[in-house]
Motif scaffolding. Structure first.
Motif, PDB file in Angstrom:
ATOM      1  N   VAL A  68      -0.126 -28.270 -35.127  1.00  0.00           N
ATOM      2  CA  VAL A  68      -0.158 -28.021 -36.563  1.00  0.00           C
ATOM      3  C   VAL A  68       1.173 -27.426 -37.025  1.00  0.00           C
ATOM      4  O   VAL A  68       1.678 -27.762 -38.106  1.00  0.00           O
ATOM      5  CB  VAL A  68      -1.336 -27.100 -36.923  1.00  0.00           C
ATOM      6  CG1 VAL A  68      -1.227 -26.605 -38.358  1.00  0.00           C
ATOM      7  CG2 VAL A  68      -2.653 -27.828 -36.727  1.00  0.00           C
ATOM      8  N   ALA A 107       3.600 -30.216 -37.359  1.00  0.00           N
ATOM      9  CA  ALA A 107       3.321 -31.011 -38.557  1.00  0.00           C
ATOM     10  C   ALA A 107       3.755 -30.285 -39.822  1.00  0.00           C
ATOM     11  O   ALA A 107       4.376 -30.875 -40.723  1.00  0.00           O
ATOM     12  CB  ALA A 107       1.831 -31.349 -38.621  1.00  0.00           C
ATOM     13  N   TYR A 152       7.436 -32.044 -39.868  1.00  0.00           N
ATOM     14  CA  TYR A 152       7.103 -33.320 -40.492  1.00  0.00           C
ATOM     15  C   TYR A 152       6.737 -33.181 -41.959  1.00  0.00           C
ATOM     16  O   TYR A 152       7.045 -34.069 -42.768  1.00  0.00           O
ATOM     17  CB  TYR A 152       5.947 -33.990 -39.730  1.00  0.00           C
ATOM     18  CG  TYR A 152       6.257 -34.279 -38.288  1.00  0.00           C
ATOM     19  CD1 TYR A 152       7.476 -34.814 -37.907  1.00  0.00           C
ATOM     20  CD2 TYR A 152       5.317 -34.000 -37.295  1.00  0.00           C
ATOM     21  CE1 TYR A 152       7.760 -35.076 -36.568  1.00  0.00           C
ATOM     22  CE2 TYR A 152       5.584 -34.262 -35.958  1.00  0.00           C
ATOM     23  CZ  TYR A 152       6.807 -34.790 -35.596  1.00  0.00           C
ATOM     24  OH  TYR A 152       7.087 -35.049 -34.285  1.00  0.00           O
ATOM     25  N   SER A 193      -2.553 -33.473 -40.845  1.00  0.00           N
ATOM     26  CA  SER A 193      -1.659 -34.331 -40.057  1.00  0.00           C
ATOM     27  C   SER A 193      -1.962 -35.799 -40.303  1.00  0.00           C
ATOM     28  O   SER A 193      -1.055 -36.630 -40.434  1.00  0.00           O
ATOM     29  CB  SER A 193      -1.796 -34.003 -38.569  1.00  0.00           C
ATOM     30  OG  SER A 193      -1.363 -32.685 -38.290  1.00  0.00           O
ATOM     31  N   LEU A 205       2.331 -37.855 -35.916  1.00  0.00           N
ATOM     32  CA  LEU A 205       1.348 -37.125 -36.722  1.00  0.00           C
ATOM     33  C   LEU A 205      -0.077 -37.489 -36.321  1.00  0.00           C
ATOM     34  O   LEU A 205      -0.955 -36.616 -36.276  1.00  0.00           O
ATOM     35  CB  LEU A 205       1.584 -37.421 -38.204  1.00  0.00           C
ATOM     36  CG  LEU A 205       2.764 -36.674 -38.828  1.00  0.00           C
ATOM     37  CD1 LEU A 205       3.166 -37.298 -40.155  1.00  0.00           C
ATOM     38  CD2 LEU A 205       2.434 -35.196 -39.025  1.00  0.00           C
ATOM     39  N   CYS A 227      -0.897 -35.475 -33.348  1.00  0.00           N
ATOM     40  CA  CYS A 227      -1.242 -34.095 -33.690  1.00  0.00           C
ATOM     41  C   CYS A 227      -2.710 -33.990 -34.096  1.00  0.00           C
ATOM     42  O   CYS A 227      -3.436 -33.081 -33.655  1.00  0.00           O
ATOM     43  CB  CYS A 227      -0.352 -33.605 -34.830  1.00  0.00           C
ATOM     44  SG  CYS A 227       1.396 -33.395 -34.394  1.00  0.00           S
TER      45      CYS A 227
END
Length: 431
Positions: free
Chosen positions: A231, A234, A238, A294, A372, A375
């Motif tokens: 997390v 992310a 990201y 995510s 992602l 994740c």
């Protein structure tokens, strides 16, 4: 404040509100400060990892120190270090283009302060309430803390877009200064002096026995060691990149983080009324939606849909957070609270530096959407695995206050009439 909220609880709640207001804006500002200097996703990950690495290295020491020294002094010293590091970060950003190593160094100093602050703060909070209202107290505390995240994240994103990240970092430094002043007023006279022991290693071993003897405790810590890592990758790496490429920049991303904070406020408000009997079972079920942000970034969904996903995630995650704090308060002896919290924090953040540092290379190797989706999948797998532990499914609220662990790791309760457990008939980061 309600009648059951004493001086320490009120001061801790006010200080947490101030700190979170600044820190959630600073999370957005730090990422965009790196991007505005020409950095990429890998550089954002390195700065995030630089903060978390000393947090991992010093957490256990911080827990042992907080169970030996007056906890409020440890908290004030840590706030002072955070104030200075964020202030220097702000000056560098406002003065020109900071170098990557400078941002990493200042982030590392902030992480060091957090390593000593977190176990002391959690121990202080858990010892500031007692009796039937403990669960409600934790919910109200978290509601105030997360409520600040709503304004902090949204305001931080708007300020970054309007005047740049440097001023947001400066505001965070001022927030740490004010919070440290409030925490300096805490009263620790009710906490018995610790008896001389065998040194720090002996203290750490004693804290480890408390953790290892409770499968529900170490199981959830392992769960969040993976979940928090992915997390963090992310959110810290990201998320800003998806916002820049698809959502319109810092403003929408800050708004989405604000909706997450709004969800946590609603979740905490819910927990002021709802007291599930099987508190960890219900709380763990509510961790599954942590995979949704995510997945939403992987698609990616429009900004409005992302805000909705973040809101739902905040509501459910807060149900876990209050349940977790209630379990710790109910089961862990007061003189070991900070050490157990340190092991909790250590497990929860130990893999975060690795995950954030590898986020950029993972994006290059597999692509951002695949990273992602990975994740999201790891969150689901780890949450399902921890539900296999009987203690997680079966731990119930009790009126008894635990003072130690008996042979075989089972808790040894005090006389129920003198306990300070939750008192109903029915738990940072976030783990």
């Amino acid at each position: 404040m309600p009648a059951w909220a004493g001086r320490n609880y009120s001061l801790l709640t006010a200080a947490a509100f101030v700190t979170n207001l600044g820190s959630h804006g600073a999370l957005v500002a730090a990422a965009f400060a790196v991007l505005e200097t020409g950095g990429d996703g890998g550089d954002v990950g390195l700065v995030a990892a630089a903060r978390t690495l000393p947090l991992v290295l010093f957490l256990l020491i911080g827990g042992a120190v907080a169970d030996r020294l007056p906890r409020h002094r440890v908290m004030v010293a840590a706030n002072a270090l955070n104030c200075l590091s964020q202030g220097a970060f702000a000056v560098l950003v406002l003065a020109g283009e900071p170098l990557l190593w400078q941002m990493m160094l200042l982030s590392a100093l902030g992480g060091t302060g957090q390593a000593f602050f977190s176990p002391a703060a959690e121990g202080m909070l858990l010892s500031s309430v007692q009796g039937e209202q403990a669960g409600r107290a934790f919910a109200v505390f978290r509601m105030a803390m997360q409520g600040a995240a709503v304004g902090g994240a949204a305001l931080g994103g708007a300020m970054v877009a309007a005047i740049g990240p440097g001023w947001v970092l400066a505001a965070d430094a001022a927030a740490f200064a004010l919070a440290g002043a409030l925490r300096g007023l805490l009263d620790v006279s009710h906490i018995p002096a610790r008896a001389p022991g065998g040194g720090m290693l002996a203290d750490l071993r004693e804290g480890w026995r408390e953790v290892a003897g409770r499968p529900w405790l170490w199981g959830i810590v392992v769960q969040f060691s993976i979940a928090n890592a992915v997390v963090a990758a992310a959110d810290a790496v990201y998320g800003p990149l998806v916002a820049r490429d698809h959502l319109g920049g810092a403003g929408p991303w800050g708004l989405a983080l604000g909706f997450f904070g709004a969800g946590t406020v609603v979740g905490a408000l819910l927990m002021t009324r709802w007291k599930p009997r099987r508190l960890l079972f219900v709380g763990t079920l509510c961790v599954f939606p942590l995979a949704l942000p995510s997945a939403a970034l992987a698609v990616p969904v429009p900004a409005g849909a992302l805000c909705g996903v973040m809101f739902v995630t905040g509501v459910t995650l807060e149900v876990f957070g209050v349940s977790w704090m209630t379990a710790l308060h109910q089961e862990i002896p007061e003189d070991k609270l900070s050490r157990v919290s340190a092991y909790d924090w250590f497990g929860s953040v130990a893999l975060v530096p690795l995950a954030t540092a590898l986020a950029g290379p993972a994006e290059t190797a597999f692509g951002r959407p695949a990273a992602l989706w990975g994740c999201a999948a790891l969150v689901v797998v780890m949450t399902a695995a921890v539900l296999c532990l009987p203690d997680v499914r079966n731990l119930r609220r009790t009126t008894r206050k635990v003072t130690g662990a008996a042979e075989g790791g089972q808790p040894t309760p005090n006389d129920p009439s003198g306990g300070s457990g939750d008192g109903t008939a029915s738990a940072s980061r976030t783990g």
